[in-house]
Design a protein around this motif. Sequence first.
Motif, PDB file in Angstrom:
ATOM      1  N   UNK A 329       0.858  -1.185   0.000  1.00  0.00           N
ATOM      2  CA  UNK A 329       0.000   0.000   0.000  1.00  0.00           C
ATOM      3  C   UNK A 329       0.896   1.237   0.000  1.00  0.00           C
ATOM      4  N   UNK A 330       0.935   1.994  -1.083  1.00  0.00           N
ATOM      5  CA  UNK A 330       1.758   3.205  -1.109  1.00  0.00           C
ATOM      6  C   UNK A 330       1.176   4.244  -0.161  1.00  0.00           C
ATOM      7  N   UNK A 331       1.958   4.674   0.794  1.00  0.00           N
ATOM      8  CA  UNK A 331       1.361   5.478   1.856  1.00  0.00           C
ATOM      9  C   UNK A 331       2.384   6.426   2.465  1.00  0.00           C
ATOM     10  N   UNK A 332       1.968   7.068   3.528  1.00  0.00           N
ATOM     11  CA  UNK A 332       2.803   8.075   4.184  1.00  0.00           C
ATOM     12  C   UNK A 332       3.932   7.474   5.003  1.00  0.00           C
ATOM     13  N   UNK A 333       3.854   6.189   5.297  1.00  0.00           N
ATOM     14  CA  UNK A 333       4.874   5.509   6.095  1.00  0.00           C
ATOM     15  C   UNK A 333       5.792   4.727   5.161  1.00  0.00           C
ATOM     16  N   UNK A 334       7.027   5.134   5.062  1.00  0.00           N
ATOM     17  CA  UNK A 334       7.955   4.490   4.134  1.00  0.00           C
ATOM     18  C   UNK A 334       8.195   3.030   4.498  1.00  0.00           C
ATOM     19  N   UNK A 335       7.966   2.659   5.768  1.00  0.00           N
ATOM     20  CA  UNK A 335       8.154   1.266   6.169  1.00  0.00           C
ATOM     21  C   UNK A 335       6.974   0.393   5.776  1.00  0.00           C
ATOM     22  N   UNK A 336       5.919   0.996   5.245  1.00  0.00           N
ATOM     23  CA  UNK A 336       4.758   0.233   4.795  1.00  0.00           C
ATOM     24  C   UNK A 336       3.558   0.410   5.706  1.00  0.00           C
ATOM     25  N   UNK A 337       2.379   0.282   5.114  1.00  0.00           N
ATOM     26  CA  UNK A 337       1.136   0.451   5.873  1.00  0.00           C
ATOM     27  C   UNK A 337       0.352  -0.845   5.984  1.00  0.00           C
ATOM     28  N   UNK A 338       0.944  -1.961   5.611  1.00  0.00           N
ATOM     29  CA  UNK A 338       0.229  -3.225   5.744  1.00  0.00           C
ATOM     30  C   UNK A 338      -0.163  -3.786   4.402  1.00  0.00           C
ATOM     31  N   UNK A 340      -2.604  -4.381   0.764  1.00  0.00           N
ATOM     32  CA  UNK A 340      -2.651  -3.673  -0.497  1.00  0.00           C
ATOM     33  C   UNK A 340      -3.691  -2.561  -0.493  1.00  0.00           C
ATOM     34  N   UNK A 341      -3.862  -1.945  -1.653  1.00  0.00           N
ATOM     35  CA  UNK A 341      -4.799  -0.840  -1.805  1.00  0.00           C
ATOM     36  C   UNK A 341      -6.205  -1.304  -1.431  1.00  0.00           C
ATOM     37  N   UNK A 342      -6.893  -0.494  -0.615  1.00  0.00           N
ATOM     38  CA  UNK A 342      -8.240  -0.832  -0.189  1.00  0.00           C
ATOM     39  C   UNK A 342      -8.330  -1.564   1.125  1.00  0.00           C
ATOM     40  N   UNK A 343      -7.194  -1.992   1.699  1.00  0.00           N
ATOM     41  CA  UNK A 343      -7.191  -2.667   2.997  1.00  0.00           C
ATOM     42  C   UNK A 343      -7.485  -1.633   4.082  1.00  0.00           C
ATOM     43  N   UNK A 344      -8.594  -1.794   4.844  1.00  0.00           N
ATOM     44  CA  UNK A 344      -8.923  -0.786   5.861  1.00  0.00           C
ATOM     45  C   UNK A 344      -7.814  -0.565   6.884  1.00  0.00           C
ATOM     46  N   UNK A 345      -7.160  -1.639   7.343  1.00  0.00           N
ATOM     47  CA  UNK A 345      -6.076  -1.461   8.307  1.00  0.00           C
ATOM     48  C   UNK A 345      -4.961  -0.596   7.725  1.00  0.00           C
ATOM     49  N   UNK A 346      -4.650  -0.800   6.448  1.00  0.00           N
ATOM     50  CA  UNK A 346      -3.604  -0.010   5.799  1.00  0.00           C
ATOM     51  C   UNK A 346      -4.029   1.453   5.676  1.00  0.00           C
ATOM     52  N   UNK A 347      -5.289   1.677   5.353  1.00  0.00           N
ATOM     53  CA  UNK A 347      -5.787   3.051   5.246  1.00  0.00           C
ATOM     54  C   UNK A 347      -5.729   3.756   6.597  1.00  0.00           C
ATOM     55  N   UNK A 348      -6.083   3.041   7.658  1.00  0.00           N
ATOM     56  CA  UNK A 348      -6.052   3.643   8.995  1.00  0.00           C
ATOM     57  C   UNK A 348      -4.627   4.021   9.390  1.00  0.00           C
ATOM     58  N   UNK A 349      -3.681   3.115   9.097  1.00  0.00           N
ATOM     59  CA  UNK A 349      -2.289   3.414   9.444  1.00  0.00           C
ATOM     60  C   UNK A 349      -1.747   4.563   8.593  1.00  0.00           C
ATOM     61  N   UNK A 350      -2.169   4.645   7.365  1.00  0.00           N
ATOM     62  CA  UNK A 350      -1.775   5.756   6.509  1.00  0.00           C
ATOM     63  C   UNK A 350      -2.215   7.078   7.136  1.00  0.00           C
ATOM     64  N   UNK A 351      -3.456   7.117   7.617  1.00  0.00           N
ATOM     65  CA  UNK A 351      -3.945   8.348   8.234  1.00  0.00           C
ATOM     66  C   UNK A 351      -3.157   8.681   9.499  1.00  0.00           C
TER      67      UNK A 351
END
Length: 532
Positions: A329-338, A340-351
């Motif tokens: 998931x391309x996101x604000x955390x360079x170490x990764x957000x979990x 793939x695209x659309x994963x709610x957990x990844x979106x939450x960590x991105x925020x």
Amino acid sequence: MVMMKAVLCAAMLAAAVVVAQPPTNPAPQEFSMSQVFDHFDKSDGRTFTERYLVYAEYYQPGGPMFFTAGGESDVHGGYAHNGFQFELAQQVGAFILYAEHRFYGDTLPFGAEDSYTRDNIQKLTIEQAMADFVSVIAHVKAQFSLPDDIPVIAWGGSYAGELVTYMRVAYPAVIHASVAGSAPVNYHTGGDVDNGRYFAVTTDDFGSTNPECPDLVRSAFNELNTKARANAAGRSWVTSELMLCSPLAQGEDALRMVALWVENAYAQLAMLDYPWPYNGLPAFPIDESCALMTRDPNESLTHRLGQSIGLLYNSTLDLKCFNISEEYYPCSDITGCGGGVGDPNAMSWDYQSCTQLIGNVDTNNITDMFPPSPYSTFAPITLKSVFSSGTKLRIQAYNLVLILFQICHLLTLNLLPNCAPPRYDLDSLTEYCDSTWGATPDPLHLSKTYPYANATRIIFSNGYLDPWWPGGVLDANKKFEQYTILIDEAAHHLDFYGSDPLHDPQAVVDARQQEAEIIKGWIAEIAQELKQ
């Protein structure tokens, strides 16, 4: 259409010796409660359903509550990984409670879509989450008729370890002591951690298996970048050698995405470098991943790179090709957000990484094996930092390397910018966060709001195989009953897992014993205080 080869990344596992994992924790009771959506605005009367888990079979009157804060994932994940806690709970008669973090797992306040409107996502804060946990503890005390003066020991690994640290500052009357495993509280701005250390540790882990491996990864990046930048045929070649499901697009953004996808895999393998199999990975997966880089010199380095990281992405052995958008998931955390695209957990960590959890992490291709981040400027390093991070020689040596980079940079009058490690660019992060979430990063919020250095009764444990360890608390304040436990041969909060006498490194065994002795002492001390 690219001709696909079989993804062989984990084929060697079939012949591997099966190694038992630590024992499975007993099944919990699962409950839910109505939770306040905004604890700090009484005009917002909305509520949501928060999930929590209970295991009460060990509880004895007079025993403590072991409360575990939920982190950036499903609550059952944390429950399954804390076997040491269950071993200790059995000895001290503890009541065990796990609370799921808002906006993660099944605790999505308004479902997978409406939870992520810009108005609703603003309530995903550390303050709201900690207030949730306080409410859950009070609710469960009443539900199970637990005494008001029960000692509450909070546990958390990784981000959850940060939360239980901050709760000792914000709610010391509710959380009487905390055990924070692999909690990278100092990776945030204000924590005085040099930004290249996360991926430097990842590279060091990889190189400790075979000193050739980091250079092979660097060469693989040079090969694939050169091919991809040359022409369409080169990009087609990279697509085939990496076994991507979709053709590699033209441009630096596409290459940056490949780099992030690779970095995420190696960092995850370093975090999960456990002495027993885990979630489809073999024991010591870094060793296996390095072996895949060196396995067949007749294959291109790019192909071997794909196979090496495929150990993580194809642990199920069912992929025919790699789909980067589903795996990273391309996101604000360079170490990764979990996910793939659309994963709610990844979106939450991105925020959260766009607002309060601003990570001081980057790549530089000097202390690590990855391409330098494209948005980088020089980060000055003070002489004070050379020997101030602890007594371990590896810490001092790393700081000394960083100071040499600074000297190199100054002597060349900025003509050789690669002499110095890069620093995460807040302007670029702010632009991304504003366009994605309408949010502005506040990099100093945590360090200013939660000065944990003067909080009492906290254990900070970190393992030297874990890329997060440099951001942990390495020199705790013993005056306030803070303890630093640094563990050789240990990956991400390995000490929290259940005991495995056949495979646990002695350093992990010793760490658990030390933690148990400290916690038992605290329980008696807290019980006495609460009676007064």
